[in-house]
Motif scaffolding. Structure first.
Motif, short mmCIF file in Angstrom:
data_model
loop_
_atom_site.label_atom_id
_atom_site.label_comp_id
_atom_site.label_asym_id
_atom_site.label_seq_id
_atom_site.Cartn_x
_atom_site.Cartn_y
_atom_site.Cartn_z
N PHE A 99 52.83 54.38 45.88
CA PHE A 99 54.15 54.56 45.28
C PHE A 99 54.64 56.01 45.44
N PHE A 100 53.71 56.96 45.38
CA PHE A 100 54.08 58.36 45.50
C PHE A 100 54.33 58.77 46.94
N VAL A 101 53.80 58.02 47.91
CA VAL A 101 53.97 58.35 49.32
C VAL A 101 55.16 57.60 49.91
N ILE A 102 55.10 56.28 49.86
CA ILE A 102 56.17 55.43 50.40
C ILE A 102 56.58 54.50 49.27
N CYS A 103 57.62 54.83 48.60
CA CYS A 103 58.01 54.16 47.36
C CYS A 103 58.29 52.67 47.56
N ALA A 104 59.26 52.32 48.36
CA ALA A 104 59.72 50.93 48.46
C ALA A 104 58.70 50.03 49.16
N LEU A 105 58.07 50.53 50.22
CA LEU A 105 57.14 49.69 50.98
C LEU A 105 55.87 49.38 50.21
N SER A 106 55.42 50.32 49.40
CA SER A 106 54.18 50.06 48.66
C SER A 106 54.38 49.00 47.58
N LEU A 107 55.60 48.86 47.08
CA LEU A 107 55.85 47.83 46.06
C LEU A 107 55.81 46.42 46.65
N LEU A 108 55.95 46.30 47.98
CA LEU A 108 55.83 44.99 48.62
C LEU A 108 54.41 44.44 48.50
N LEU A 109 53.43 45.32 48.30
CA LEU A 109 52.05 44.85 48.13
C LEU A 109 51.88 44.02 46.85
N LEU A 110 52.78 44.19 45.91
CA LEU A 110 52.70 43.40 44.68
C LEU A 110 53.08 41.95 44.90
N LEU A 111 53.61 41.64 46.08
CA LEU A 111 53.94 40.25 46.43
C LEU A 111 52.74 39.48 46.97
N VAL A 112 51.64 40.19 47.26
CA VAL A 112 50.43 39.54 47.77
C VAL A 112 49.85 38.68 46.66
N LYS A 113 49.52 37.43 46.98
CA LYS A 113 48.96 36.51 46.00
C LYS A 113 47.60 36.00 46.47
N GLU A 114 46.73 35.79 45.51
CA GLU A 114 45.41 35.24 45.77
C GLU A 114 45.32 33.91 45.02
N THR A 115 44.90 32.86 45.73
CA THR A 115 44.82 31.53 45.13
C THR A 115 43.36 31.20 44.81
N ARG A 116 43.12 30.74 43.58
CA ARG A 116 41.78 30.33 43.16
C ARG A 116 41.84 28.89 42.67
N VAL A 117 40.87 28.09 43.12
CA VAL A 117 40.74 26.71 42.66
C VAL A 117 39.46 26.63 41.84
N GLU A 118 39.57 26.15 40.61
CA GLU A 118 38.42 26.06 39.71
C GLU A 118 38.44 24.70 39.01
N GLY A 119 37.28 24.28 38.58
CA GLY A 119 37.21 23.04 37.81
C GLY A 119 36.25 22.04 38.41
N THR A 120 36.42 20.79 38.00
CA THR A 120 35.56 19.71 38.46
C THR A 120 36.40 18.48 38.79
N ILE A 121 35.77 17.59 39.54
CA ILE A 121 36.36 16.28 39.80
C ILE A 121 35.41 15.26 39.17
N GLN A 122 35.95 14.43 38.31
CA GLN A 122 35.16 13.43 37.60
C GLN A 122 35.26 12.10 38.33
N ILE A 123 34.11 11.53 38.68
CA ILE A 123 34.06 10.25 39.40
C ILE A 123 33.28 9.26 38.53
N THR A 124 33.87 8.09 38.32
CA THR A 124 33.24 7.03 37.52
C THR A 124 33.11 5.79 38.38
N VAL A 125 31.93 5.18 38.35
CA VAL A 125 31.71 3.92 39.04
C VAL A 125 31.28 2.89 38.00
N VAL A 126 31.89 1.68 38.08
CA VAL A 126 31.63 0.61 37.12
C VAL A 126 31.25 -0.64 37.89
#
Length: 159
Positions: A99-126
């Motif tokens: 931000f102190f070096v290149i003000c506007a361009l460095s703020l574009l880095l805040l648009l970077v997103k990281e996707t995380r998938v968490e949890g379980t899949i429940q399978i039932t057999v009858v």
């Protein structure tokens, strides 16, 4: 060396594969179970799918609660996963420092997103009055897709 016998007859399944032999039963793929190794029942046929603790062959379903025929069984799936998107910590740090070096361009880095998938899949057999439910942990979108594909393939064989 471990003095206690394992689910594969006291031998390490990896050693049997490296020596050219095939351990019985075949150990599950570690990535398919999220790193969890459940002891598999002795299977006389080749498994076509392993969904958590459920092993499926062409004609039989093997669970810790017992075995039953694949034909006529009913399957259900519940996707209990969550998808989270967030800005990674490295992007925030670089944006603040830049931000102190290149003000506007460095703020574009805040648009970077990281996707995380968490949890379980429940399978039932009858089948009749017997049922079994397992939860398969997932860590990525490819895990979710793979488990759903295996589930739908197994369910298509029940007719």
């Amino acid at each position: 060396m471990n003095p206690y016998p394992g689910p594969y007859g006291g031998q390490d399944p990896a050693d049997a594969w490296n020596q050219g032999g095939v351990p019985d039963p075949m150990p599950p793929d570690k990535s398919a179970t999220g790193g969890y190794f459940a002891p598999l029942p002795a299977v006389s046929e080749t498994p076509i799918a392993v969904l958590g603790e459920i092993t499926v062959t062409q004609s039989t379903v093997y669970t810790p609660a017992g075995t039953f025929p694949l034909r006529g069984s009913m399957w259900t799936i519940n996707d209990l996963t969550t998808v989270r998107e967030s800005t990674p910590a490295w992007a925030i740090v670089v944006a603040l420092l830049g931000f102190f070096v290149i003000c506007a361009l460095s703020l574009l880095l805040l648009l970077v997103k990281e996707t995380r998938v968490e949890g379980t899949i429940q399978i039932t057999v009858v089948f009749g009055d017997r049922f079994f439910t397992t939860q398969v942990p997932v860590r990525s979108r490819s895990d979710v897709v793979r488990i759903h594909q295996q589930f739908h393939y197994v369910r298509s064989l029940t007719c």
